[in-house]
Design an enzyme around this catalytic site. Structure first.
Site, short mmCIF file in Angstrom:
data_model
loop_
_atom_site.label_atom_id
_atom_site.label_comp_id
_atom_site.label_asym_id
_atom_site.label_seq_id
_atom_site.Cartn_x
_atom_site.Cartn_y
_atom_site.Cartn_z
N ILE A 74 36.15 33.04 -22.50
CA ILE A 74 36.89 31.80 -22.77
C ILE A 74 36.10 30.58 -22.28
O ILE A 74 36.15 29.51 -22.90
CB ILE A 74 38.30 31.86 -22.13
CG1 ILE A 74 39.16 30.70 -22.65
CG2 ILE A 74 38.22 31.86 -20.60
CD1 ILE A 74 40.63 30.84 -22.28
N CYS A 120 10.14 28.90 4.15
CA CYS A 120 11.33 28.09 4.48
C CYS A 120 11.93 28.58 5.81
O CYS A 120 11.35 28.36 6.85
CB CYS A 120 12.33 28.14 3.33
SG CYS A 120 13.56 26.81 3.37
N HIS A 134 8.60 26.32 -1.06
CA HIS A 134 8.78 27.57 -1.80
C HIS A 134 7.64 27.76 -2.81
O HIS A 134 7.78 27.42 -3.99
CB HIS A 134 10.13 27.58 -2.51
CG HIS A 134 11.29 27.70 -1.58
ND1 HIS A 134 11.83 28.92 -1.21
CD2 HIS A 134 12.00 26.75 -0.93
CE1 HIS A 134 12.82 28.71 -0.36
NE2 HIS A 134 12.95 27.41 -0.18
N GLU A 159 6.60 30.35 -4.22
CA GLU A 159 6.91 31.33 -5.26
C GLU A 159 7.38 30.69 -6.56
O GLU A 159 7.26 31.27 -7.65
CB GLU A 159 7.96 32.33 -4.76
CG GLU A 159 9.37 31.78 -4.59
CD GLU A 159 9.65 31.13 -3.25
OE1 GLU A 159 10.83 30.96 -2.91
OE2 GLU A 159 8.68 30.80 -2.54
#
EC number: 6.3.4.2
Length: 547
Positions: free
Chosen positions: A147, A380, A519, A521
């Site tokens: 929905i 981090c 980060h 990556e």
């Protein structure tokens, strides 16, 4: 003017729409076309930034600071096209935009409805930058029949009608379940999924059918007949041993040719798949293996660290080795000695996270890596825990910890070596934050520059002293402890350009021990591995010869 490809899913979720979209984008690029990929998510969160990693998986951050679905990571890794804020939207963001416009009076007193106001907002989003590329690929999250997705399906139906004939096509990804008892692939779920799609005014031009094995010709013809598509537009999406075989596999199945045929692009440029053949060769023909432990908080759902796992794979490609990842729950080390769990690993990676749970285990993992000369990469929170470990056990800062944990507990317990970041420079502006700010969108997000110390390991790894990396954090190592930590041997080898925010630390007397606040990556690609991950895996390879 871009041609639009809308990718929808049916039967069940998690079939690989994002990977199929990314692979198709890569194939179109291989034929010389420019592409951009977008994700439209039906959930009511404004973005996934405040969602639990267990609920949603990884949050992928773009250069311009958007917190997005992990599928955008697939898009970037496969195409090399940097995603932007305008490449990800949710129902929450769409409704928020509509309500803001209503409050401003933009609708001139009209009654605000899903049609046309919400659907128009979605169409406006899809249209952004349509003059910049040859193909715009738009993935609709969820499955047909949900929905929450109805406004998006209605919007793309309207969008295709608004455009000239032949400028939009629809690709539908479904499941062909294999029933072992009868030894058959069942097409009925796909037929019903297409029936549901057609009931809302959308007819697929291409069917991509996920299956365990090949689809017999008889089943292809049956699907083509009952789903009203051409037989050569029924594409098998077989299970693969690695996602990096997807572009080649889809090309063998004729997906890119089916798309070009649907757009009546002829003659079609021949694809150059050389780089994907090289990627596949590196994955399937390694010259060794390294074992790397990821000590994390969300290891029960590997998608929480999707980009890290892929970046390690890329690092393996660069070094012609297979990277075998083992997931280790950081909480185990809060009760047990880490040594029996970490012995035999060639490297240790501690990723990011939020909250105090599991952090003492991460600190012990950093201590083990430091004391046993095991290559360590802290990302981090993984960097912050390495700094706290150094402060406690080497620099003599008793009770070193993070303000994050004090804020969580509601009382002061630690010497705040890591503190809440209250202001920083973004471009030409100063950004300010308070502890009690809303959680959503208030972190230090997106790409920031850093300056590396000449002669440091990271400067050697990067091949220079100026870098730009993506961030997602609200806590930072406090620079006032720098002198004390550096006297203990922990080098602050990367700083923000204004010299106020530590970006990288490394142990100078360790074979390979680096912590980064950002980060890395998020910027690694199979054909362009991030230098930190490539060198980290190289260090693991060296370590494997010593273990």
């Amino acid at each position: 003017m871009a041609r639009f490809i809308f990718i929808t899913g049916g039967v069940v979720s998690s079939l690989g729409k994002g990977l199929a979209s990314a692979a198709l984008g890569a194939l179109l690029q291989a034929r010389g076309f420019s592409v951009r990929l977008r994700k439209l998510d039906p959930y009511l969160n404004v973005d996934p930034g405040t969602m639990s990693p267990f609920e949603h998986g990884e949050v992928f951050v773009t250069d311009d600071g958007a917190e997005t679905d992990l599928d955008l990571g697939h898009y970037e890794r496969f195409t090399g096209v940097a995603a932007r804020k305008t490449d990800s939207v949710s129902s929450g963001r769409i409704y928020s935009n509509v309500l803001e416009k209503e409050r401003r009076g933009d609708y001139l007193g009209k009654t605000i409805q899903v049609i046309p106001h919400v659907t128009n907002e979605i169409k406006d989003f899809i249209s952004i930058g349509e003059d910049e590329v040859d193909f715009m690929l738009c993935e609709i999250g969820g499955t047909v029949g949900d929905i929450e997705g109805l406004p998006f399906f209605e919007a793309i139906r309207q969008f295709s009608q608004d455009k000239p004939r032949g400028q939009c096509i629809f690709m539908h990804l479904t499941l062909l379940p294999y029933i072992k008892a009868s030894g058959e692939l069942k097409t009925k779920p796909t037929q019903h999924s297409v029936k549901e799609l057609r009931s809302i005014g959308l007819a697929p031009d291409i069917l991509v059918c996920r299956s365990e094995g090949p689809i017999p010709q008889k089943e292809r013809e049956k699907l083509a007949l009952f789903c009203n598509v051409r037989p050569d537009s029924v594409i098998a999406a077989q299970d693969l041993s690695t996602i990096y075989d997807a572009p080649l596999a889809y090309h063998r199945e004729g997906l890119d040719q089916a798309v070009l045929d649907a757009f009546q692009i002829s003659p079609a440029p021949k694809p150059d798949l050389t780089k994907w053949e090289d990627v596949s060769d590196r994955v399937h023909n390694p010259e060794g293996e390294v074992k790397i432990a990821i000590v994390g908080k969300y290891v029960q759902l590997e998608d929480a660290y999707k980009s890290i796992a892929e970046a390690l794979t890329h690092g393996g490609m660069a070094n012609r080795v297979k990277v075998r990842i083992e997931w280790v729950d950081a909480e185990i080390f809060e009760k047990e000695d880490p040594a029996p769990h970490l012995e035999g690993f060639h490297a240790i990676l501690v990723p990011g996270g939020f909250g105090e749970r599991g952090t003492e285990g991460k600190i012990k993992a950093a201590q083990y890596a430091r004391e046993h000369q095991v290559p360590y990469l802290g990302i981090c929170l993984g960097m912050q825990m390495a700094v706290i470990e150094a402060a406690r056990n080497v620099a003599g800062i008793a009770g070193a910890g993070s303000e994050e944990f004090d804020h969580e507990a509601g009382k002061k317990r630690f010497e705040p070596v890591v503190y809440h970041l209250k202001e920083w420079v973004q471009g030409n502006y100063k950004v300010s934050r308070k502890v009690d700010d809303d959680k959503g969108g208030t972190m230090r997000l997106g790409a920031y520059d850093a300056v590396l110390k000449e002669g440091s390991r990271v400067a050697e790894v990067y091949g220079g002293t100026a870098i730009e990396e993506r961030h997602r954090h609200r806590y930072e190592v406090d620079i006032k402890y720098r002198e004390q930590l550096e006297k203990a041997g922990l080098c602050f080898s990367g700083m923000s350009p204004d010299g106020r925010l530590p970006e990288i630390v490394e142990w100078t007397d360790h074979p390979w021990f680096i912590g980064v606040q950002y980060h890395p990556e998020l910027k690694s690609k199979p054909f362009d591995p991030h230098p930190l991950f490539a060198d980290f895996v190289r260090a693991a390879k060296e370590s494997s010869r010593l273990v």
